[in-house]
Design a protein around this motif. Structure first.
Motif, PDB file in Angstrom:
ATOM      1  N   GLN A   1       5.344   5.041  10.104  1.00  0.00           N
ATOM      2  CA  GLN A   1       5.327   4.343  11.389  1.00  0.00           C
ATOM      3  C   GLN A   1       6.312   3.177  11.476  1.00  0.00           C
ATOM      4  O   GLN A   1       6.579   2.692  12.567  1.00  0.00           O
ATOM      5  N   THR A   2       6.792   2.721  10.343  1.00  0.00           N
ATOM      6  CA  THR A   2       7.702   1.577  10.355  1.00  0.00           C
ATOM      7  C   THR A   2       8.959   1.925   9.576  1.00  0.00           C
ATOM      8  O   THR A   2       8.977   2.868   8.779  1.00  0.00           O
ATOM      9  N   GLN A   3       9.999   1.150   9.787  1.00  0.00           N
ATOM     10  CA  GLN A   3      11.233   1.369   9.033  1.00  0.00           C
ATOM     11  C   GLN A   3      10.989   1.150   7.548  1.00  0.00           C
ATOM     12  O   GLN A   3      11.520   1.878   6.712  1.00  0.00           O
TER      13      GLN A   3
ATOM     14  N   MET B   1       9.547   4.309   6.266  1.00  0.00           N
ATOM     15  CA  MET B   1      10.577   5.341   6.199  1.00  0.00           C
ATOM     16  C   MET B   1      11.489   5.108   5.004  1.00  0.00           C
ATOM     17  O   MET B   1      11.872   6.052   4.301  1.00  0.00           O
ATOM     18  N   ASN B   2      11.846   3.853   4.754  1.00  0.00           N
ATOM     19  CA  ASN B   2      12.689   3.510   3.614  1.00  0.00           C
ATOM     20  C   ASN B   2      11.974   3.853   2.308  1.00  0.00           C
ATOM     21  O   ASN B   2      12.558   4.444   1.405  1.00  0.00           O
TER      22      ASN B   2
ATOM     23  N   GLN C   1       0.867  -1.179   0.000  1.00  0.00           N
ATOM     24  CA  GLN C   1       0.000   0.000   0.000  1.00  0.00           C
ATOM     25  C   GLN C   1       0.899   1.222   0.000  1.00  0.00           C
ATOM     26  O   GLN C   1       2.060   1.142   0.345  1.00  0.00           O
ATOM     27  N   GLN C   2       0.331   2.344  -0.373  1.00  0.00           N
ATOM     28  CA  GLN C   2       1.095   3.582  -0.414  1.00  0.00           C
ATOM     29  C   GLN C   2       1.506   3.963   1.006  1.00  0.00           C
ATOM     30  O   GLN C   2       0.670   4.011   1.905  1.00  0.00           O
ATOM     31  N   PRO C   3       2.796   4.233   1.250  1.00  0.00           N
ATOM     32  CA  PRO C   3       3.214   4.600   2.604  1.00  0.00           C
ATOM     33  C   PRO C   3       2.711   5.999   2.969  1.00  0.00           C
ATOM     34  O   PRO C   3       2.510   6.848   2.099  1.00  0.00           O
TER      35      PRO C   3
END
Length: 142
Positions: A46-48, A51-52, A38-40
């Motif tokens: 909220q997760t690494q 963030m990546n 899904q689109q971050p």
């Protein structure tokens, strides 16, 4: 829905988002493909993995803008200057890639390495875009 039930972003490496080719002089840094479930949420990752992925998206956006400015600048230059810009851009790409590989090496193999790399690529690319915009502004204001 509790946080533990939220869908997880499936990311092999966020830097895979960087795989769009540079229309400037070559291909983007060699990076694996990314598959995102899904689109971050890049406003509040909220997760690494998010963030990546967001770092990769940030670089992709910066690269797109750089190429737009480069494509506006190139036709405004006489042939001799065009060749010099192409050579400078090729050297800059090598510098950018080597510099960001160095920056990433501090956390090599860690889960945040793709984020460090993507953020570096974005930052260096944004600075180069400002440089090219300055050249373009100077030509437009003659």
């Amino acid at each position: 829905m509790s946080k533990s039930l939220l869908p997880i972003v499936s990311v092999a490496s966020a830097i895979g988002l960087l795989s769009i080719a540079l229309s400037v002089v070559g291909a983007a840094p060699k990076t694996p493909d990314v598959r995102v479930a899904q689109q971050p949420n890049c406003n509040n990752p909220q997760t690494q993995s998010e963030m990546n992925a967001c770092a990769g998206i940030s670089y992709q956006n910066a690269d797109r803008k750089l190429n737009q400015v480069y494509q506006q600048l190139l036709p405004k230059l006489p042939a001799a200057r065009k060749q010099k810009l192409v050579a400078a851009q090729q050297a800059w790409i090598k510098f950018r890639d080597a510099s960001c590989v160095f920056e990433r090496s501090e956390v090599e193999g860690g889960s945040m390495a793709p984020m460090i790399y993507g953020n570096c690529l974005a930052t260096v690319t944004e600075q180069r875009t400002k440089d090219l915009e300055g050249y373009l502004d100077a030509l437009n204001n003659r």
